[in-house]
Structures are given as C-alpha cells and as structure tokens.
Motif scaffolding. Sequence first.
Motif, PDB file in Angstrom:
ATOM      1  N   ALA A 211       0.835  -1.209   0.000  1.00 23.95           N
ATOM      2  CA  ALA A 211       0.000   0.000   0.000  1.00 23.95           C
ATOM      3  C   ALA A 211       0.870   1.260   0.000  1.00 23.95           C
ATOM      4  O   ALA A 211       0.556   2.250  -0.675  1.00 23.95           O
ATOM      5  CB  ALA A 211      -0.927  -0.010   1.216  1.00 23.95           C
ATOM      6  N   PHE A 212       1.958   1.223   0.740  1.00 22.79           N
ATOM      7  CA  PHE A 212       2.927   2.323   0.782  1.00 22.79           C
ATOM      8  C   PHE A 212       3.506   2.565  -0.614  1.00 22.79           C
ATOM      9  O   PHE A 212       3.498   3.688  -1.133  1.00 22.79           O
ATOM     10  CB  PHE A 212       4.027   1.957   1.781  1.00 22.79           C
ATOM     11  N   ALA A 213       3.971   1.497  -1.253  1.00 24.37           N
ATOM     12  CA  ALA A 213       4.570   1.623  -2.584  1.00 24.37           C
ATOM     13  C   ALA A 213       3.549   2.127  -3.599  1.00 24.37           C
ATOM     14  O   ALA A 213       3.880   2.950  -4.470  1.00 24.37           O
ATOM     15  CB  ALA A 213       5.141   0.273  -3.026  1.00 24.37           C
ATOM     16  N   GLU A 214       2.310   1.659  -3.482  1.00 26.74           N
ATOM     17  CA  GLU A 214       1.283   2.057  -4.444  1.00 26.74           C
ATOM     18  C   GLU A 214       0.950   3.540  -4.309  1.00 26.74           C
ATOM     19  O   GLU A 214       0.751   4.239  -5.319  1.00 26.74           O
ATOM     20  CB  GLU A 214       0.031   1.201  -4.259  1.00 26.74           C
ATOM     21  N   ILE A 215       0.896   4.044  -3.092  1.00 25.57           N
ATOM     22  CA  ILE A 215       0.652   5.484  -2.897  1.00 25.57           C
ATOM     23  C   ILE A 215       1.760   6.296  -3.550  1.00 25.57           C
ATOM     24  O   ILE A 215       1.508   7.324  -4.198  1.00 25.57           O
ATOM     25  CB  ILE A 215       0.530   5.813  -1.394  1.00 25.57           C
ATOM     26  N   LEU A 216       2.999   5.841  -3.410  1.00 27.84           N
ATOM     27  CA  LEU A 216       4.110   6.550  -4.031  1.00 27.84           C
ATOM     28  C   LEU A 216       3.965   6.535  -5.559  1.00 27.84           C
ATOM     29  O   LEU A 216       4.113   7.571  -6.221  1.00 27.84           O
ATOM     30  CB  LEU A 216       5.435   5.922  -3.611  1.00 27.84           C
ATOM     31  N   ARG A 217       3.667   5.380  -6.132  1.00 22.68           N
ATOM     32  CA  ARG A 217       3.509   5.287  -7.587  1.00 22.68           C
ATOM     33  C   ARG A 217       2.370   6.185  -8.078  1.00 22.68           C
ATOM     34  O   ARG A 217       2.487   6.846  -9.120  1.00 22.68           O
ATOM     35  CB  ARG A 217       3.250   3.839  -7.996  1.00 22.68           C
ATOM     36  N   GLN A 218       1.267   6.183  -7.344  1.00 27.66           N
ATOM     37  CA  GLN A 218       0.117   7.011  -7.745  1.00 27.66           C
ATOM     38  C   GLN A 218       0.455   8.494  -7.750  1.00 27.66           C
ATOM     39  O   GLN A 218      -0.231   9.285  -8.403  1.00 27.66           O
ATOM     40  CB  GLN A 218      -1.062   6.755  -6.807  1.00 27.66           C
ATOM     41  N   ASN A 219       1.507   8.856  -7.041  1.00 30.79           N
ATOM     42  CA  ASN A 219       1.921  10.256  -6.981  1.00 30.79           C
ATOM     43  C   ASN A 219       3.193  10.522  -7.791  1.00 30.79           C
ATOM     44  O   ASN A 219       3.941  11.457  -7.505  1.00 30.79           O
ATOM     45  CB  ASN A 219       2.098  10.671  -5.520  1.00 30.79           C
ATOM     46  N   GLY A 220       3.402   9.689  -8.811  1.00 31.06           N
ATOM     47  CA  GLY A 220       4.453   9.949  -9.776  1.00 31.06           C
ATOM     48  C   GLY A 220       5.845   9.564  -9.351  1.00 31.06           C
ATOM     49  O   GLY A 220       6.832  10.013  -9.958  1.00 31.06           O
ATOM     50  N   VAL A 221       5.974   8.711  -8.319  1.00 31.26           N
ATOM     51  CA  VAL A 221       7.292   8.310  -7.825  1.00 31.26           C
ATOM     52  C   VAL A 221       7.648   6.942  -8.414  1.00 31.26           C
ATOM     53  O   VAL A 221       6.857   5.996  -8.325  1.00 31.26           O
ATOM     54  CB  VAL A 221       7.315   8.234  -6.279  1.00 31.26           C
ATOM     55  N   GLU A 222       8.844   6.840  -8.996  1.00 33.89           N
ATOM     56  CA  GLU A 222       9.336   5.543  -9.450  1.00 33.89           C
ATOM     57  C   GLU A 222       9.854   4.771  -8.243  1.00 33.89           C
ATOM     58  O   GLU A 222      10.691   5.276  -7.489  1.00 33.89           O
ATOM     59  CB  GLU A 222      10.458   5.722 -10.477  1.00 33.89           C
ATOM     60  N   VAL A 223       9.370   3.550  -8.067  1.00 33.61           N
ATOM     61  CA  VAL A 223       9.772   2.710  -6.936  1.00 33.61           C
ATOM     62  C   VAL A 223      10.701   1.616  -7.435  1.00 33.61           C
ATOM     63  O   VAL A 223      10.365   0.877  -8.366  1.00 33.61           O
ATOM     64  CB  VAL A 223       8.538   2.087  -6.252  1.00 33.61           C
ATOM     65  N   VAL A 224      11.888   1.527  -6.845  1.00 23.72           N
ATOM     66  CA  VAL A 224      12.799   0.420  -7.134  1.00 23.72           C
ATOM     67  C   VAL A 224      13.064  -0.316  -5.830  1.00 23.72           C
ATOM     68  O   VAL A 224      12.993   0.257  -4.745  1.00 23.72           O
ATOM     69  CB  VAL A 224      14.122   0.908  -7.771  1.00 23.72           C
ATOM     70  N   TYR A 225      13.366  -1.619  -5.964  1.00 19.42           N
ATOM     71  CA  TYR A 225      13.530  -2.468  -4.783  1.00 19.42           C
ATOM     72  C   TYR A 225      14.984  -2.903  -4.616  1.00 19.42           C
ATOM     73  O   TYR A 225      15.678  -3.219  -5.588  1.00 19.42           O
ATOM     74  CB  TYR A 225      12.620  -3.690  -4.876  1.00 19.42           C
ATOM     75  N   LEU A 226      15.405  -2.939  -3.361  1.00 15.40           N
ATOM     76  CA  LEU A 226      16.790  -3.260  -3.034  1.00 15.40           C
ATOM     77  C   LEU A 226      17.199  -4.618  -3.593  1.00 15.40           C
ATOM     78  O   LEU A 226      18.267  -4.751  -4.193  1.00 15.40           O
ATOM     79  CB  LEU A 226      16.975  -3.237  -1.512  1.00 15.40           C
ATOM     80  N   HIS A 227      16.374  -5.640  -3.409  1.00 14.48           N
ATOM     81  CA  HIS A 227      16.775  -6.981  -3.854  1.00 14.48           C
ATOM     82  C   HIS A 227      16.878  -7.066  -5.370  1.00 14.48           C
ATOM     83  O   HIS A 227      17.695  -7.812  -5.905  1.00 14.48           O
ATOM     84  CB  HIS A 227      15.820  -8.044  -3.288  1.00 14.48           C
ATOM     85  N   GLU A 228      16.064  -6.273  -6.080  1.00 11.07           N
ATOM     86  CA  GLU A 228      16.121  -6.294  -7.542  1.00 11.07           C
ATOM     87  C   GLU A 228      17.403  -5.637  -8.055  1.00 11.07           C
ATOM     88  O   GLU A 228      18.058  -6.170  -8.974  1.00 11.07           O
ATOM     89  CB  GLU A 228      14.893  -5.612  -8.129  1.00 11.07           C
ATOM     90  N   LEU A 229      17.776  -4.500  -7.487  1.00  9.04           N
ATOM     91  CA  LEU A 229      19.022  -3.851  -7.895  1.00  9.04           C
ATOM     92  C   LEU A 229      20.218  -4.743  -7.601  1.00  9.04           C
ATOM     93  O   LEU A 229      21.134  -4.878  -8.426  1.00  9.04           O
ATOM     94  CB  LEU A 229      19.189  -2.504  -7.182  1.00  9.04           C
TER      95      LEU A 229
END
Length: 404
Positions: free
Chosen positions: A52-70
Amino acid sequence: MGIQVTSEIKPLKKVLLHKPGEEIENLTPEYLERLLFDDIPFLEVAQQEHDAFAEILRQNGVEVVYLHELAAEVIADEKIKEEFLNQFLDEADIKSEEVRKNVYDYLKSFKSNEELIRKTMAGINKNELPAIEKKSLVDLVDDEYPFVADPMPNLYFTRDPFASIGDGISLNKMYSVTRNRETIYADFIFKYHPEHKGTKRLYNRDFEFSIEGGDILNISETVLAIGISQRTTPQAIERIAERIFFETEGNKIETVLAFDIPKTRAYMHLDTVFTQVDHDKFTIHPQIEGPLKIFELTKGENGKVNILEETMTLQEILSKHLGCDVKLIRCGGGDYVISQREQWNDGSNTLCIKPGEVVVYSRNHVTNKLLVENGVKIHVIPSSELSRGRGGPRCMSMPLVREL
C-alpha cells in the motif's frame, strides 16, 4: 541521473524500498535483542501494508525500485556474484571452514539471482544445510543457535544503510554488527550497478565510526543536519564534514548542523524526533524543542573544520538556517500521554513527497489530524505491523532522486 537529493521536501521522483520478506519470519522472542527488534510483525499483513505504501508513491508519480532487484541485477555478472558471495560469507562470520563451504554451495545452487539475494537477507538456518560431522571445537560451539547466517529484519528500513546527499552518498558504518551487514547490498550497487557505479562516497562502510541514515537530513541545498544520537557518533559527523568540505568536489553544502539528541531507543535517530513537511513546517516530538546543544560545522582554513557551539531552541535554529519563520507541529498535539504513544509509533517520522504533502502511518491519528489542520496534505498507510519495527515512512524509504 544516479543520485540527486538536495532537500527533504522537493518533489520525490525515485525511491528505494525493501519489501519485508522471510527475514521477518526468522525472528524469535529470545533473539529479538540480538537482531534489534522489539516485536515480531505478522509478515503477510506487513507485506500488504508495504505494498500500500509503494502504491501510494507510484500514484503520486514516484518511481519505486527495490533493493533486492538492484542487487540481483548487479550479480548477474558471474565474477561479481563470486565476489559478493565471498564477502557475504566473510561478514556472516562463519567460523567453521566446513560450514562455510556448505553455505557457499547452498547459495550457488539458487537458479534465480533474486532468490539468492533474498536468501542472504532472510538468514540461513542450520537445518537448511546438509548435516556435517562435527570434527572440531568450532563446529560444536553455539550449537543451539539456529542460524549460520543471521537474518536481517531491519532491511525494510532502507533509510539507514546509506544516505543520499546531493549527488553523492554516505555509505554508512552501522552502529551494530547486526545491521552493518545490511550495507553490503548498497556497497555492490554503488560499485557495479550501471545506473549508480561511480557515485561519490562522502562516507564509507569501512570507516571507523558509526553513522546511520536516519540521522541525516538534507535541510536545504546548503545545509545538512545530522543527529549525534545513540547510533551516530560525533567523530563520524566531523569526518563526513571533512569529506564534504575538502575531499570531494561539487558539493554545495556550506554548513553541517550536528544536533545533540538523547541517546535512547525512543530517540533512536534524528528523523524519529522531527521531519520536514513543508518549506516552513516540521512535525516534531515536543520533548525535542529545546533549548538544544547544536554544533555548526563550516569550512575553515588549511583543511580544518570550524566548529561553533550554540544553545538554541529547535525553532530558532531551523528558522535561522532556512531563512524563514518555521512552524513546529507537535506530535500528539503536545499532550504528554498522546505524544509518547504516537512518538513510539513514529508520529514524527513522515515522508514528504512534495512540499506540504506527506505519507503517514494510520495509527497516529491525533498527529495526522493536526497536520491536516495546519494545511498539510496526508497520504495515510495502514501500519499495525510495519510499525512494530520502530520506524515510520521516512525510515522505510531512501530517496534517490528529487526535483532540483
């Protein structure tokens, strides 16, 4: 753009998160203190809250990247993977050569690099490895402890292992051995990831003194605030000031403000007692208003840092360095019982996604109402389980890019 963060409040464009994983399931009551946790979150619900935290950020134009993926992208190169595994095993402090070999073989068996990274984060239980004949004393010692490599449950607080400062980072020496292992992922990302390699380091994980990202706030393009706290030493602050003023190029920081805050778990980091929510507004724990002992570090002559000690209220020091009259919004409205409760649940720890707009925990309803009454737009996320780790929305996020 790599790293570009010169403010706590400019519009957030890109952020690093870590969704809680099996490391949370590896918490047990008897080892909470060792792993720096106060409680055991319910993983399924904690993951839903984090989504839910990540989705709120995305809905407000923020690109979300994840530590394990990088981190997984970095170890796609086999030579780098080999280097990572050996460093991970060194820092896991596995005494037995036989056990170390078994752990190495086990990690190499993972076909997916993301699964491999997640396993190093989750911890490795002895029962996951083939039984070995205990031939030496070191194989017999600590036989009751279940893990050969400890879990890293604090990883979802991505704010602490490194901090974005301008176009560089502070890759931190963490306060405890338990958490210092968390910085291995950022170390490899900033060494090898194509988007981040070559990023200048204003501090490094192998430096002597501890400093953590929750104590580092970009008050403005020219002012950096750092808390002298339970987990950040004055020696580390002086060292980072030297690096900023004399040893790296392109810094616009002119002043490092060192705030001397109580050395207790309730005041764990500077951002647990105040965060910026607008150009002229901060949410604060009322017991931090001061007067406080504050040190202004500036560039001196002949490679020396000038240090000026002052005693001022929080409002005075922030107004002075921001050049405006600052308003402080008290957690819990200043009521002792409410502020103590909501401070425990990180009522003062908000993530600003643009001026006057912040992400907050749902459970801090009194402080949230006060923010709205003071003209701050809030994005509320569920928080019954995430808050058990003693960190709020700012703690759970590491901005990589904000608008200039």
